[in-house]
Design a protein around this motif. Structure first.
Motif, mmCIF file in Angstrom:
data_model
loop_
_atom_site.group_PDB
_atom_site.id
_atom_site.type_symbol
_atom_site.label_atom_id
_atom_site.label_comp_id
_atom_site.label_asym_id
_atom_site.label_seq_id
_atom_site.Cartn_x
_atom_site.Cartn_y
_atom_site.Cartn_z
ATOM 1 N N MET B 20 0.860 -1.161 0.030
ATOM 2 C CA MET B 20 -0.800 -0.158 -0.221
ATOM 3 C C MET B 20 1.198 1.067 0.428
ATOM 4 O O MET B 20 0.992 1.872 -0.642
ATOM 5 C CB MET B 20 -0.546 -0.345 1.474
ATOM 6 N N ILE B 23 2.351 1.688 -3.440
ATOM 7 C CA ILE B 23 0.672 2.447 -4.070
ATOM 8 C C ILE B 23 0.619 4.089 -3.904
ATOM 9 O O ILE B 23 0.776 4.323 -4.935
ATOM 10 C CB ILE B 23 -0.163 1.894 -3.744
ATOM 11 N N VAL B 24 0.786 4.397 -2.603
ATOM 12 C CA VAL B 24 0.816 5.571 -2.545
ATOM 13 C C VAL B 24 2.323 6.329 -3.046
ATOM 14 O O VAL B 24 1.521 7.760 -3.598
ATOM 15 C CB VAL B 24 0.891 6.021 -0.952
ATOM 16 N N LEU B 27 1.492 6.659 -7.028
ATOM 17 C CA LEU B 27 0.354 8.082 -6.957
ATOM 18 C C LEU B 27 0.857 9.057 -6.535
ATOM 19 O O LEU B 27 0.083 10.289 -7.584
ATOM 20 C CB LEU B 27 -1.304 7.541 -5.784
ATOM 21 N N ALA B 57 1.129 5.006 -17.411
ATOM 22 C CA ALA B 57 -0.271 3.926 -17.714
ATOM 23 C C ALA B 57 0.884 2.999 -17.221
ATOM 24 O O ALA B 57 0.116 1.746 -16.494
ATOM 25 C CB ALA B 57 0.062 3.426 -19.553
ATOM 26 N N ILE B 59 2.193 3.434 -15.011
ATOM 27 C CA ILE B 59 2.555 3.080 -12.916
ATOM 28 C C ILE B 59 1.329 2.759 -12.555
ATOM 29 O O ILE B 59 0.906 2.149 -11.313
ATOM 30 C CB ILE B 59 2.369 4.923 -12.582
ATOM 31 N N PHE B 60 0.101 3.264 -13.194
ATOM 32 C CA PHE B 60 -1.267 2.418 -13.148
ATOM 33 C C PHE B 60 -0.328 0.747 -13.300
ATOM 34 O O PHE B 60 -1.550 0.153 -12.721
ATOM 35 C CB PHE B 60 -2.217 2.450 -13.947
ATOM 36 N N CYS B 63 0.548 -0.331 -9.755
ATOM 37 C CA CYS B 63 -0.780 -0.509 -8.985
ATOM 38 C C CYS B 63 -1.182 -1.536 -8.746
ATOM 39 O O CYS B 63 -1.681 -2.113 -8.003
ATOM 40 C CB CYS B 63 -1.631 1.019 -9.378
ATOM 41 N N LEU B 64 -1.759 -2.447 -10.332
ATOM 42 C CA LEU B 64 -2.177 -2.986 -10.681
ATOM 43 C C LEU B 64 -1.914 -3.970 -9.750
ATOM 44 O O LEU B 64 -2.478 -4.811 -9.158
ATOM 45 C CB LEU B 64 -3.005 -3.179 -12.321
ATOM 46 N N PHE B 67 -2.138 -4.069 -6.522
ATOM 47 C CA PHE B 67 -3.214 -4.341 -5.741
ATOM 48 C C PHE B 67 -3.826 -5.811 -5.766
ATOM 49 O O PHE B 67 -4.176 -6.410 -5.022
ATOM 50 C CB PHE B 67 -4.568 -4.267 -6.543
ATOM 51 N N LEU B 68 -3.100 -6.617 -7.234
ATOM 52 C CA LEU B 68 -3.516 -8.134 -7.020
ATOM 53 C C LEU B 68 -2.548 -9.011 -6.149
ATOM 54 O O LEU B 68 -2.941 -10.227 -5.140
ATOM 55 C CB LEU B 68 -2.495 -8.830 -8.241
ATOM 56 N N VAL B 70 -1.798 -7.082 -2.911
ATOM 57 C CA VAL B 70 -2.501 -7.981 -1.349
ATOM 58 C C VAL B 70 -3.269 -8.256 -1.722
ATOM 59 O O VAL B 70 -4.070 -9.399 -0.761
ATOM 60 C CB VAL B 70 -2.975 -5.913 -1.474
#
Lengths: 171, 80
Positions: B20, B23-24, B27, B57, B59-60, B63-64, B67-68, B70
């Motif tokens: 997390m 990710i922050v 972002l 793109a 960075i996204f 992040c994805l 998230f997977l 996590v």
């Protein structure tokens, strides 16, 4: 598929709602992570929008509009006019007997109206003390991120005519 | 109130917190990228839009993936 639920897995409510108190931390973190990833997607959409805008950009065509007659304003004097549209106010300044400059009046910070200070020989934004050079429109001080858009002037006979706008006046 | 968790749960929580945090940070970089690209566009510099969109793109995508990760840790730990 990774994003589809398997028929043998737990029901959705067990994933999204923690039955045991110890699981609550996990559920909260996973949901917050999902929110952060959605935010990242939103930012990506913003960048793609900027990319599309820049790819579809067409050079604007500006009209030639007479602004003033030569000698109409005194040295150090200012004349306000609208260019290229009725909502776009600009300032023309006579800095020398035969030298005129004109800029958009919208500050590049938050669009407050800039005014000419003859004492300091600069354009000043009264909202946040942003100062611009009267010679080329570059930022001298304050929060404005870009120079003032410069209105291109041409002398035609005894008239000064606005013929275009240079967004990057400093360069 | 302090929760007494088994070590595997604590490790899982630490891994999720680390992901997390990453990710922050990503972002924040993406937000800076968006504002910079917008400022450049408004100043008439259109050449920055493509690299900014490509990096955004990437960075996204990162992040994805995080998230997977996590999601995977969450499922693994809670099923024990």
């Amino acid at each position: 598929m990774m994003f589809q639920r398997r028929p043998s897995s737990d029901p959705l409510w067990k994933d999204e709602f923690s039955v045991q108190a110890a699981d609550e931390r996990y559920v909260n973190r996973r949901q917050f992570s999902k929110f952060l990833v959605l935010t990242s997607f939103g930012l990506l959409v913003g960048n793609l929008w900027i990319l599309i805008r820049s790819l579809r950009h067409r050079a604007p065509v500006y009209p030639a509009v007479p602004i003033a007659r030569l000698g109409e304003i005194p040295i150090g004097g200012v004349k306000q006019f609208r260019y290229p549209d009725a909502g776009d106010t600009c300032l023309m300044i006579r800095t020398a007997p035969d030298h005129y400059v004109a800029y958009s009046q919208k500050c590049t910070h938050l669009s407050c109206a800039v005014i000419y200070s003859q004492v300091n020989n600069r354009l000043e934004c009264p909202c946040h003390d942003g100062y611009f050079s009267v010679n080329d429109g570059r930022v001298l001080q304050g929060p404005p991120p870009r120079p003032l858009p410069k209105v291109m002037l041409e002398q035609r006979g005894d008239e000064l005519v606005a013929v275009g706008i240079d967004l990057n006046a400093e360069g | 109130m302090e929760h007494h968790q088994p070590p595997i749960q604590k490790r899982g929580l630490t891994a999720i917190d680390g992901a997390m945090s990453l990710i922050v940070i990503l972002l924040m970089v993406q937000m800076w990228l968006l504002t910079t690209a917008l400022e450049a566009l408004l100043a008439g510099h259109r050449e920055t839009a493509l690299p900014a969109a490509l990096i955004s793109a990437a960075i996204f995508g990162a992040c994805l993936v995080l998230f997977l990760f996590v999601d995977k840790i969450d499922k693994e730990v809670r099923r024990r």
